[in-house]
Scaffold this active site. Structure first.
Site, mmCIF file in Angstrom:
data_model
loop_
_atom_site.group_PDB
_atom_site.id
_atom_site.type_symbol
_atom_site.label_atom_id
_atom_site.label_comp_id
_atom_site.label_asym_id
_atom_site.label_seq_id
_atom_site.Cartn_x
_atom_site.Cartn_y
_atom_site.Cartn_z
ATOM 1 C CG HIS A 116 -0.267 0.063 2.501
ATOM 2 N ND1 HIS A 116 -0.165 1.213 3.291
ATOM 3 C CD2 HIS A 116 -0.232 -0.660 3.375
ATOM 4 C CE1 HIS A 116 0.626 1.127 4.264
ATOM 5 N NE2 HIS A 116 0.462 -0.052 4.654
ATOM 6 C CG ASP B 133 -2.684 4.025 2.731
ATOM 7 O OD1 ASP B 133 -2.258 3.172 2.217
ATOM 8 O OD2 ASP B 133 -3.344 4.066 3.966
ATOM 9 C CG ASP C 83 3.210 0.797 7.650
ATOM 10 O OD1 ASP C 83 2.792 -0.208 6.768
ATOM 11 O OD2 ASP C 83 2.622 0.904 8.539
ATOM 12 C CD GLU D 257 -2.931 -1.361 6.317
ATOM 13 O OE1 GLU D 257 -3.169 -2.153 7.034
ATOM 14 O OE2 GLU D 257 -2.119 -0.162 6.105
#
Length: 440
Positions: free
Chosen positions: A74, A76, A107, A141
Site C-alpha cells: 500500500h 498510503d 510502512d 490501508e
C-alpha cells in the site's frame, strides 16, 4: 533504491482529506502505476474505489500453465503526528547512521521498493519468469476505510492467484528473516459513565456525591489483574505462542520500556502480544490537569481497543467486554457502551509448497533460517483474500522490523532489509513460487 524511495516519501499520501489533499494519494498512485508499467505490467492502471482512493492494479503474463503470484503493498501512510517530534522532516528521506528516515519509509513504501527492486533484478535474466504476476497496491490501508475490500468483493476474478505475497509485515530484527503467520483481530468501544446532573463543588459535596470519573476508574481497574494481564470475564486469557520466542530483554529495548518498569502479564512476551486478548485504553474524556476546577465530575468516558488472537471472534469478545463493563459499574452509576467496528484475526497456513519455497528463498537471501512471527495489528484484507481465494497460499513478509518505529515519529527503514527482501522475492519468483498449478 534511494532515489525512488525519496520520491515516494516526498509525497504526503495520507488518505484523510481533513489532513492532506486527496490529490497527494492520487499522485502517489500514479507514481506506483508508472513504475510498475516500466517493468512489464503493460496494463497497469488506476481503479477508483468506494472510499475515493485509487488502487493500482496490473498483470504481467507468464508462460501457459504457470502459477499466479499476486504482489501486494500500500502507498498510503499514517499522518506524521507531531512534526516537532521528528529529528528530520517526515516527508524528506534522510540518512542517519545507516538507516533511512521518513514517513512511509518502511510502512509501506519500503515494501513497494522491495517489489520494484526484485523485478528489476529479474529483468536482467534471459527468458520469461516461470510465474504469472498480478499486482495490487492500495491507497487506504492505514485509514481502514475498506475501498479495496469493496472492490475485491465486486470483482473477485481480478486478483485471483495461487500465492499472495502480502508485503506489509517484516522480520524479528534486521537480518533475521521471518514470515508472519498470525494477525490479531481488533474491536473497539466507548464506555460512558454518568452519575450527576452537573459538576458539584468538591468541598461542599465531595465525599458523598458519586464522582463519575472515579466510577470509570473503578470500572477500568477490573479489566486487568495484578500482573497487568487482561482479564475480561468470558474470554480465554491462557493462549500460548508456539512460534519464534520474543526475548524479554529485546522486547524491552524495542518497546523502549523505562528502567525499573515491569512487563505486563503472565507467560511469555509472545503469549501476551500474539496469543492472548490485549486491552488498551486509547483515550479518556475528563478534565485536563491544567486548569482543572475543584469539582466532582458528573460524567466521564473512555475509548477501549481490544485485540484478539486467532480463535477468538472479535464480536463475541466485544460482547464479553461490554458485559464485563456493565456488571462492574459501582454505586448504581449509569453506564452505556457504544460499540465500534470489528476486524477478524487471521492465521496463515504454513504447510504448502509456496511457503516451503519462500523458506528456502529466505534462507539463501539471509544465510539463516526463516522464523515464524505474529503481528499484533490486523490487516483486514488478509481475511478477504482467504474468503475469496480459499486455495491460495497467503504469505506475509516485508522490510519492517522493530527499529522501524512504524506509525511513530522518526519512522525508518534499514536499506539492507529492502535489498534482502527484494532478493528473497526475486529468488522465490525465479524458482517458480514452489511450482504450483495455476489457479482456476
Amino acid at each position: 533504491m534511494w532515489g525512488d524511495l525519496a520520491d515516494l516519501v516526498a509525497i504526503p499520501s495520507v488518505a484523510d482529506p481533513d489532513q492532506y489533499p486527496l490529490e497527494e494519494c492520487h499522485r502517489a498512485a500514479r507514481w506506483v502505476r508508472d513504475a510498475f508499467a516500466e517493468l512489464g505490467f503493460d496494463d497497469a492502471r488506476l481503479v477508483e474505489t468506494s472510499d475515493g482512493t485509487h488502487a493500482v492494479l496490473g498483470e504481467r503474463p507468464g508462460p501457459p500453465g504457470a502459477p499466479t503470484v499476486l504482489l501486494y503493498a500500500h502507498y498510503d501512510v499514517q499522518p506524521p503526528l507531531d512534526e516537532t517530534a521528528w529529528t528530520s522532516p517526515p516527508f524528506t528521506l534522510t540518512e542517519r547512521d545507516g538507516r533511512w528516515y521518513g514517513r512511509g519509509a518502511s510502512d509501506c513504501k519500503g515494501n513497494i521498493l522491495a517489489h520494484l527492486t526484485a523485478l528489476r533484478a529479474l529483468r536482467t535474466l534471459d527468458g520469461d519468469l516461470p510465474v504469472h504476476l498480478k499486482l495490487v497496491v492500495e491507497g487506504s490501508e492505514e485509514q481502514g476505510t475498506g475501498g479495496l475490500e469493496d472492490h475485491l468483493r465486486r470483482h473477485p476474478e481480478e486478483l485471483r492467484a495461487d500465492v499472495i505475497l502480502v508485503c506489509d509485515a517484516g522480520n524479528a530484527a534486521v537480518g533475521e528473516p521471518a514470515a508472519t503467520v498470525s494477525l490479531r483481530g481488533v474491536t473497539d468501544l466507548v464506555v460512558r459513565v454518568e452519575t450527576l446532573a452537573s459538576e458539584l463543588h468538591s468541598g461542599a459535596f465531595g465525599g458523598a456525591a458519586p464522582d463519575a470519573l472515579v466510577a470509570l476508574i473503578h470500572v477500568l481497574s477490573t479489566l486487568w489483574d495484578d500482573k497487568g494481564q487482561t482479564a475480561i470475564d468470558g474470554l480465554d486469557h491462557g493462549g500460548t505462542w508456539s512460534g519464534r520466542p520474543y526475548d524479554p530483554e529485546r522486547f524491552r529495548r524495542d518497546a523502549q520500556v523505562l528502567d525499573g518498569v515491569e512487563l505486563l502479564g503472565r507467560g511469555t512476551v509472545g503469549d501476551q502480544i500474539w496469543a492472548r486478548p490485549a486491552l488498551t485504553v486509547l483515550g479518556i474524556d475528563s478534565p485536563p490537569v491544567d486548569g482543572a476546577a475543584a469539582a466532582v465530575q458528573p460524567r466521564a468516558a473512555a475509548r477501549l481497543s481490544l485485540r484478539v488472537p486467532p480463535g477468538i471472534d472479535p464480536l463475541r469478545a466485544q460482547n464479553a467486554l461490554a458485559g464485563h463493563l456493565e456488571r462492574a459499574a459501582p454505586w448504581g452509576a449509569r453506564l452505556s457502551v457504544e460499540r465500534g467496528p470489528a476486524a477478524m484475526p487471521f492465521l496463515a497456513a504454513t504447510d504448502g509448497p509456496a511457503f516451503t519455497a519462500m523458506a528456502g528463498a529466505m534462507r539463501d537471501a539471509y544465510d539463516r533460517d526463516m522464523s515464524l512471527l505474529g503481528l499484533g495489528g490486523s490487516i483486514p484484507l488478509c481475511n478477504v483474500f482467504a474468503e475469496l481465494y480459499p486455495d491460495a497460499e497467503i504469505i506475509l513478509m516485508g522490510v519492517e522490523e522493530p527499529q522501524c518505529l512504524i506509525h511513530a515519529p522518526d519512522e525508518s527503514v534499514a536499506p539492507e532489509e529492502i535489498a534482502r527482501v527484494a532478493l528473497t522475492e526475486a529468488l522465490f519468483l525465479h524458482r517458480g513460487a514452489g511450482r504450483l498449478t495455476t489457479a482456476p
